[in-house]
Design an enzyme around this catalytic site. Structure first.
Site, PDB file in Angstrom:
ATOM      1  N   ILE A  14       0.801  -1.356  -0.065  1.00  0.00           N
ATOM      2  CA  ILE A  14      -0.065   0.035  -0.083  1.00  0.00           C
ATOM      3  C   ILE A  14       0.853   1.183  -0.168  1.00  0.00           C
ATOM      4  O   ILE A  14       1.985   1.107   0.459  1.00  0.00           O
ATOM      5  CB  ILE A  14      -0.891   0.132   1.250  1.00  0.00           C
ATOM      6  CG1 ILE A  14      -0.263   0.124   2.435  1.00  0.00           C
ATOM      7  CG2 ILE A  14      -1.885  -1.039   1.234  1.00  0.00           C
ATOM      8  CD1 ILE A  14      -1.102   0.221   3.892  1.00  0.00           C
ATOM      9  N   TYR A  61       6.972   4.565   2.228  1.00  0.00           N
ATOM     10  CA  TYR A  61       7.154   3.573   1.466  1.00  0.00           C
ATOM     11  C   TYR A  61       8.657   3.196   1.132  1.00  0.00           C
ATOM     12  O   TYR A  61       8.958   2.018   0.836  1.00  0.00           O
ATOM     13  CB  TYR A  61       6.282   4.099   0.199  1.00  0.00           C
ATOM     14  CG  TYR A  61       6.070   3.115  -0.780  1.00  0.00           C
ATOM     15  CD1 TYR A  61       5.172   2.158  -0.809  1.00  0.00           C
ATOM     16  CD2 TYR A  61       6.904   3.320  -2.171  1.00  0.00           C
ATOM     17  CE1 TYR A  61       4.979   1.435  -2.094  1.00  0.00           C
ATOM     18  CE2 TYR A  61       6.750   2.522  -3.234  1.00  0.00           C
ATOM     19  CZ  TYR A  61       5.775   1.445  -2.937  1.00  0.00           C
ATOM     20  OH  TYR A  61       5.548   0.733  -4.362  1.00  0.00           O
TER      21      TYR A  61
HETATM   22  P1  NDP Z   1      -2.679  -2.304  -6.092  1.00  0.00           P
HETATM   23  O1  NDP Z   1      -3.089  -1.319  -5.110  1.00  0.00           O
HETATM   24  O2  NDP Z   1      -3.294  -2.371  -7.553  1.00  0.00           O
HETATM   25  O3  NDP Z   1      -3.042  -4.115  -5.501  1.00  0.00           O
HETATM   26  C1  NDP Z   1      -2.556  -4.054  -4.216  1.00  0.00           C
HETATM   27  C2  NDP Z   1      -2.840  -5.772  -3.715  1.00  0.00           C
HETATM   28  O4  NDP Z   1      -2.525  -6.139  -2.598  1.00  0.00           O
HETATM   29  C3  NDP Z   1      -4.537  -6.045  -3.856  1.00  0.00           C
HETATM   30  O5  NDP Z   1      -4.860  -7.260  -4.128  1.00  0.00           O
HETATM   31  C4  NDP Z   1      -4.825  -5.886  -2.030  1.00  0.00           C
HETATM   32  O6  NDP Z   1      -5.770  -6.425  -1.802  1.00  0.00           O
HETATM   33  C5  NDP Z   1      -3.581  -6.335  -1.447  1.00  0.00           C
HETATM   34  N1  NDP Z   1      -3.485  -5.788  -0.387  1.00  0.00           N
HETATM   35  C6  NDP Z   1      -3.238  -4.413   0.023  1.00  0.00           C
HETATM   36  N2  NDP Z   1      -3.044  -4.490   1.511  1.00  0.00           N
HETATM   37  C7  NDP Z   1      -3.211  -6.007   2.110  1.00  0.00           C
HETATM   38  C8  NDP Z   1      -3.228  -6.633   3.114  1.00  0.00           C
HETATM   39  N3  NDP Z   1      -2.914  -5.582   4.290  1.00  0.00           N
HETATM   40  N4  NDP Z   1      -3.338  -7.687   3.368  1.00  0.00           N
HETATM   41  C9  NDP Z   1      -3.451  -8.463   2.317  1.00  0.00           C
HETATM   42  N5  NDP Z   1      -3.493  -8.119   1.132  1.00  0.00           N
HETATM   43  C10 NDP Z   1      -3.459  -6.646   0.831  1.00  0.00           C
HETATM   44  O7  NDP Z   1      -1.079  -2.416  -6.018  1.00  0.00           O
HETATM   45  P2  NDP Z   1       0.029  -2.849  -7.151  1.00  0.00           P
HETATM   46  O8  NDP Z   1      -0.605  -4.038  -8.063  1.00  0.00           O
HETATM   47  O9  NDP Z   1       0.192  -1.447  -8.043  1.00  0.00           O
HETATM   48  O10 NDP Z   1       1.147  -2.973  -6.363  1.00  0.00           O
HETATM   49  C11 NDP Z   1       1.640  -4.409  -6.245  1.00  0.00           C
HETATM   50  C12 NDP Z   1       3.237  -4.215  -5.576  1.00  0.00           C
HETATM   51  O11 NDP Z   1       3.829  -3.761  -6.360  1.00  0.00           O
HETATM   52  C13 NDP Z   1       3.036  -3.353  -4.199  1.00  0.00           C
HETATM   53  O12 NDP Z   1       3.899  -3.975  -3.229  1.00  0.00           O
HETATM   54  C14 NDP Z   1       3.482  -2.240  -4.763  1.00  0.00           C
HETATM   55  O13 NDP Z   1       4.420  -1.493  -3.585  1.00  0.00           O
HETATM   56  C15 NDP Z   1       4.726  -2.669  -5.456  1.00  0.00           C
HETATM   57  N6  NDP Z   1       4.924  -1.689  -6.626  1.00  0.00           N
HETATM   58  C16 NDP Z   1       4.063  -1.154  -7.549  1.00  0.00           C
HETATM   59  C17 NDP Z   1       4.282  -0.117  -8.525  1.00  0.00           C
HETATM   60  C18 NDP Z   1       3.334   0.244  -9.440  1.00  0.00           C
HETATM   61  O14 NDP Z   1       3.751   1.280 -10.257  1.00  0.00           O
HETATM   62  N7  NDP Z   1       2.107   0.205  -9.438  1.00  0.00           N
HETATM   63  C19 NDP Z   1       5.728   0.329  -8.614  1.00  0.00           C
HETATM   64  C20 NDP Z   1       6.664  -0.278  -7.629  1.00  0.00           C
HETATM   65  C21 NDP Z   1       6.204  -1.254  -6.845  1.00  0.00           C
HETATM   66  P3  NDP Z   1      -7.236  -5.660  -1.385  1.00  0.00           P
HETATM   67  O15 NDP Z   1      -7.384  -4.636  -2.401  1.00  0.00           O
HETATM   68  O16 NDP Z   1      -8.179  -6.788  -1.356  1.00  0.00           O
HETATM   69  O17 NDP Z   1      -6.849  -5.186   0.056  1.00  0.00           O
END
Ligand code: NDP
Length: 240
Positions: A85, A147
């Site tokens: 997040i 973050y």
């Molecule tokens: P999204 O916000 O699209 O998806 C996040 C996912 O994580 C969802 O499935 C959500 O489930 C789940 N999640 C969040 N909090 C929890 C929790 N406490 N317990 C279990 N599941 C949780 O994120 P992204 O796909 O963009 O990001 C995925 C990863 O990639 C992250 O670690 C992010 O930091 C990393 N990242 C992303 C980048 C980007 O540009 N998008 C760049 C660099 C890194 P739900 O919604 O049901 O809570």
């Protein structure tokens, strides 16, 4: 027998693409999620991948979650720590809650999940752990002290655990995505996003599939000589 793979945050965004890619490659996949039941149900209906709701920031919840996954699918052989997040704001405005939520969800989750599967991986002499870091953990980012600290911590976590797992067939690697077109990035204001894309030499945002492909490479059985590495997948935006 198909290897069992768990993807945290595996129902949306990058995690969704990783779950689907693993399934297509023949893995028996469990996708974890935190709160969005509707997205998780749709994902499961579309893909046939079972979903498991638990908070990766909570060790007790992870314990129950892994128990449920292993009861249904069998011992976990591949773990992708992807859930994450953001709670962006500058340090002088950041609350303890914003700091702590990001550290617990993005970094402590890697401990919680890895701790629960590492014994089995060591005993069976096979394991693959991939942690999703970030370009902002490598380079830092204004408004993201929480973050950047969590993601930077993931890179250290990866290198330390890789050393411990090496003699037991357990590899531990990280992927550091640049800006990928998911809901997390769609939350960035349009003008800021345009400036970001202008700084990406490849000239576009990343796609979730770009990250999924990298994870597939790292978890393969014959990737056993790759451990402790961080693969940057960022269109050339930051060369580390
Ligand atoms: P999204 O916000 O699209 O998806 C996040 C996912 O994580 C969802 O499935 C959500 O489930 C789940 N999640 C969040 N909090 C929890 C929790 N406490 N317990 C279990 N599941 C949780 O994120 P992204 O796909 O963009 O990001 C995925 C990863 O990639 C992250 O670690 C992010 O930091 C990393 N990242 C992303 C980048 C980007 O540009 N998008 C760049 C660099 C890194 P739900 O919604 O049901 O809570």
């Amino acid at each position: 027998m198909a290897r069992v793979a768990v993807v945290t945050g595996g129902t949306r965004g990058i995690g969704r693409a990783i779950s689907i890619a693993l399934k297509e490659r023949g893995y028996n996949v469990a996708a974890n999620y935190g709160s969005d039941d509707k997205a998780a149900e749709e994902f499961s209906r579309e893909t046939g991948i079972p979903v498991f709701k638990f908070n990766v920031a909570d060790f007790a919840a992870c314990t129950e979650g892994i128990k449920a996954i292993e009861a249904q699918l069998g011992p976990v052989e591949v773990l992708v720590n992807n859930a994450g997040i953001t709670r962006d704001t500058t340090m002088h405005r950041m609350s303890f809650e914003q700091w702590n939520a990001v550290i617990q969800t993005n970094l402590s989750s890697c401990f919680n999940m890895s701790r629960l599967v590492i014994d089995g991986m060591r005993d069976r002499r096979f394991g693959r752990i991939v942690n999703i870091g970030s370009i902002n953990g490598q380079a830092g980012q204004y408004g993201q002290v929480n973050y950047a600290a969590a993601k930077s911590g993931i890179h250290g976590f990866t290198k330390a655990l890789a050393q411990e797992g090496a003699s037991r067939g357990v590899t531990v690697n990280a992927v550091a995505p640049g800006y990928v077109d998911t809901e997390m990035v769609r939350a960035v204001p349009k003008d800021v996003l345009e400036k970001i894309v202008a700084r990406i030499p490849v000239g576009r945002l990343g796609k979730a599939d770009d990250i999924a492909r990298t994870v597939l490479f790292l978890v393969a059985d014959d990737a056993d000589f790759i451990t402790g590495s961080t693969l940057s997948v960022n269109g050339g935006q930051h060369m580390y």
